[in-house]
Design a protein around this motif. Sequence first.
Motif, PDB file in Angstrom:
ATOM      1  N   HIS A 271       0.840  -1.198   0.000  1.00  0.00           N
ATOM      2  CA  HIS A 271       0.000   0.000   0.000  1.00  0.00           C
ATOM      3  C   HIS A 271       0.877   1.251   0.000  1.00  0.00           C
ATOM      4  O   HIS A 271       1.776   1.404   0.825  1.00  0.00           O
ATOM      5  CB  HIS A 271      -0.905  -0.011   1.233  1.00  0.00           C
ATOM      6  N   LYS A 272       0.645   2.105  -0.955  1.00  0.00           N
ATOM      7  CA  LYS A 272       1.368   3.369  -1.154  1.00  0.00           C
ATOM      8  C   LYS A 272       2.819   3.175  -1.600  1.00  0.00           C
ATOM      9  O   LYS A 272       3.638   4.083  -1.459  1.00  0.00           O
ATOM     10  CB  LYS A 272       1.277   4.256   0.085  1.00  0.00           C
ATOM     11  N   HIS A 273       3.141   1.995  -2.148  1.00  0.00           N
ATOM     12  CA  HIS A 273       4.410   1.846  -2.855  1.00  0.00           C
ATOM     13  C   HIS A 273       4.298   2.540  -4.204  1.00  0.00           C
ATOM     14  O   HIS A 273       3.201   2.860  -4.671  1.00  0.00           O
ATOM     15  CB  HIS A 273       4.746   0.366  -3.046  1.00  0.00           C
ATOM     16  N   HIS A 274       5.442   2.771  -4.840  1.00  0.00           N
ATOM     17  CA  HIS A 274       5.472   3.581  -6.052  1.00  0.00           C
ATOM     18  C   HIS A 274       5.541   2.769  -7.334  1.00  0.00           C
ATOM     19  O   HIS A 274       6.256   1.770  -7.418  1.00  0.00           O
ATOM     20  CB  HIS A 274       6.655   4.551  -6.009  1.00  0.00           C
ATOM     21  N   LEU A 275       4.798   3.218  -8.323  1.00  0.00           N
ATOM     22  CA  LEU A 275       4.917   2.752  -9.699  1.00  0.00           C
ATOM     23  C   LEU A 275       5.317   3.980 -10.502  1.00  0.00           C
ATOM     24  O   LEU A 275       4.494   4.853 -10.767  1.00  0.00           O
ATOM     25  CB  LEU A 275       3.596   2.168 -10.198  1.00  0.00           C
ATOM     26  N   GLY A 276       6.609   4.061 -10.851  1.00  0.00           N
ATOM     27  CA  GLY A 276       7.129   5.299 -11.422  1.00  0.00           C
ATOM     28  C   GLY A 276       7.110   6.382 -10.356  1.00  0.00           C
ATOM     29  O   GLY A 276       7.594   6.186  -9.241  1.00  0.00           O
ATOM     30  N   GLN A 277       6.508   7.523 -10.679  1.00  0.00           N
ATOM     31  CA  GLN A 277       6.438   8.637  -9.736  1.00  0.00           C
ATOM     32  C   GLN A 277       5.147   8.634  -8.916  1.00  0.00           C
ATOM     33  O   GLN A 277       4.953   9.510  -8.071  1.00  0.00           O
ATOM     34  CB  GLN A 277       6.542   9.966 -10.506  1.00  0.00           C
ATOM     35  N   ARG A 278       4.284   7.680  -9.164  1.00  0.00           N
ATOM     36  CA  ARG A 278       2.981   7.663  -8.490  1.00  0.00           C
ATOM     37  C   ARG A 278       2.944   6.597  -7.403  1.00  0.00           C
ATOM     38  O   ARG A 278       3.499   5.518  -7.566  1.00  0.00           O
ATOM     39  CB  ARG A 278       1.871   7.395  -9.507  1.00  0.00           C
ATOM     40  N   TYR A 279       2.307   6.942  -6.290  1.00  0.00           N
ATOM     41  CA  TYR A 279       2.129   5.912  -5.275  1.00  0.00           C
ATOM     42  C   TYR A 279       0.773   5.241  -5.496  1.00  0.00           C
ATOM     43  O   TYR A 279      -0.201   5.863  -5.898  1.00  0.00           O
ATOM     44  CB  TYR A 279       2.260   6.475  -3.858  1.00  0.00           C
ATOM     45  N   ILE A 280       0.753   3.942  -5.252  1.00  0.00           N
ATOM     46  CA  ILE A 280      -0.416   3.121  -5.546  1.00  0.00           C
ATOM     47  C   ILE A 280      -1.090   2.703  -4.239  1.00  0.00           C
ATOM     48  O   ILE A 280      -0.433   2.206  -3.324  1.00  0.00           O
ATOM     49  CB  ILE A 280      -0.018   1.859  -6.352  1.00  0.00           C
ATOM     50  N   GLU A 281      -2.373   2.917  -4.180  1.00  0.00           N
ATOM     51  CA  GLU A 281      -3.146   2.476  -3.026  1.00  0.00           C
ATOM     52  C   GLU A 281      -3.610   1.037  -3.257  1.00  0.00           C
ATOM     53  O   GLU A 281      -4.046   0.699  -4.367  1.00  0.00           O
ATOM     54  CB  GLU A 281      -4.347   3.393  -2.803  1.00  0.00           C
TER      55      GLU A 281
END
Length: 364
Positions: free
Chosen positions: A292-302
């Motif tokens: 939770h809230k790790h990054h894919l590129g510059q975006r964090y993923i919920e």
Amino acid sequence: MIGTRVTMSSSYLVLLFCGTSGKQNEDLGTDEEQIVLFVYLLLDISNNKVVSLQHHYVKPQTDDISETVLTEECKAETDLSEEPIKNAQPLEQVLDEFDRFLKTKGIHPDHGGNTFCICTDGQLHFRLSLHPETCNKGILLPEYFSRFYDLRKEFKKFYKTENINCIKDMLDYLGLEGDLSVEYGVRQCQELASITQRLINDGHIFGEPEVIKDRLEPGICDKADHVDDDSVIRARGLPWQSSDQDIAKFFKGLNIAKGGVALCLSQQGRRNGEALIRFESKEHRDLALKKHKHHLGQRYIEVYKASGKDFLNVAGGNNTEAQAFLSRGGQVIIRMRGLPYTATTEQVVGRPSLNLQPESRATR
């Protein structure tokens, strides 16, 4: 007295321990911090004997090497200091050293060596630390990193006990003590070796190891399928151009079920930055929630829990046209965008030789 020997899957075990610049133990890998400690011990199973132990510091990638690379939590847990880490080799070179180690010990699979398998304390060292980090850094791991033993699972299975959550729990169960005079990573590997040797002594057989899938397998989901609620998550905040393979890379180290990524579309038929992901087991689903809230590129993923029904609504089609298509025996639905206004049904599906204009494209 040494227990009766039965043929095992491997002749050697490599006991591997990773430490990051952030959280350790049960939170290893949950904060996206990089590996700074890579320690491994070679154990000869047939003779139940330690062959060699290697200890490496690892230099993390950073824009400014003068900045602090270790968190205070890491320093308190591991007693590591900044300078050895900053002066160390990067992860790719440490992995090259590991590969050479296997060759010198005569167990490298590409050079006709004796069989071996890696063994770790739990799932996190591989599934939430090493595999995600190497994927993010573009480091291609050799095939031997796709199989491993989880020592905790082996321990629970043999001794028929469930309350085992760390190395200390296993040591306490066996009445063993660790050597507090040696460095943190070395101590972890030595303790893993003591536990493993006791297991072998008592007659445990290391059978088939766990497997880490290296790619997402395509597959078709029918709306009538049963999907376990404990195997599905919803990911939000995805870049709109993310493909199912991009999402699989985000969850690198975890096994996604065949055809287990369903991209959500808006009412206008565009990707809305969400996806439903179905994993092979509850265990992998629970590990995915730790991202939770790790990054894919510059975006964090919920990352949130979802239900099997949620997955089927997207993967199996939940609108009238999709359901009607599936009810007639259809297997796959694709959405095509950018078609010329003059495109006919025959051009799309009837006669492939009638090429569409180059600017047309199709998305699934």
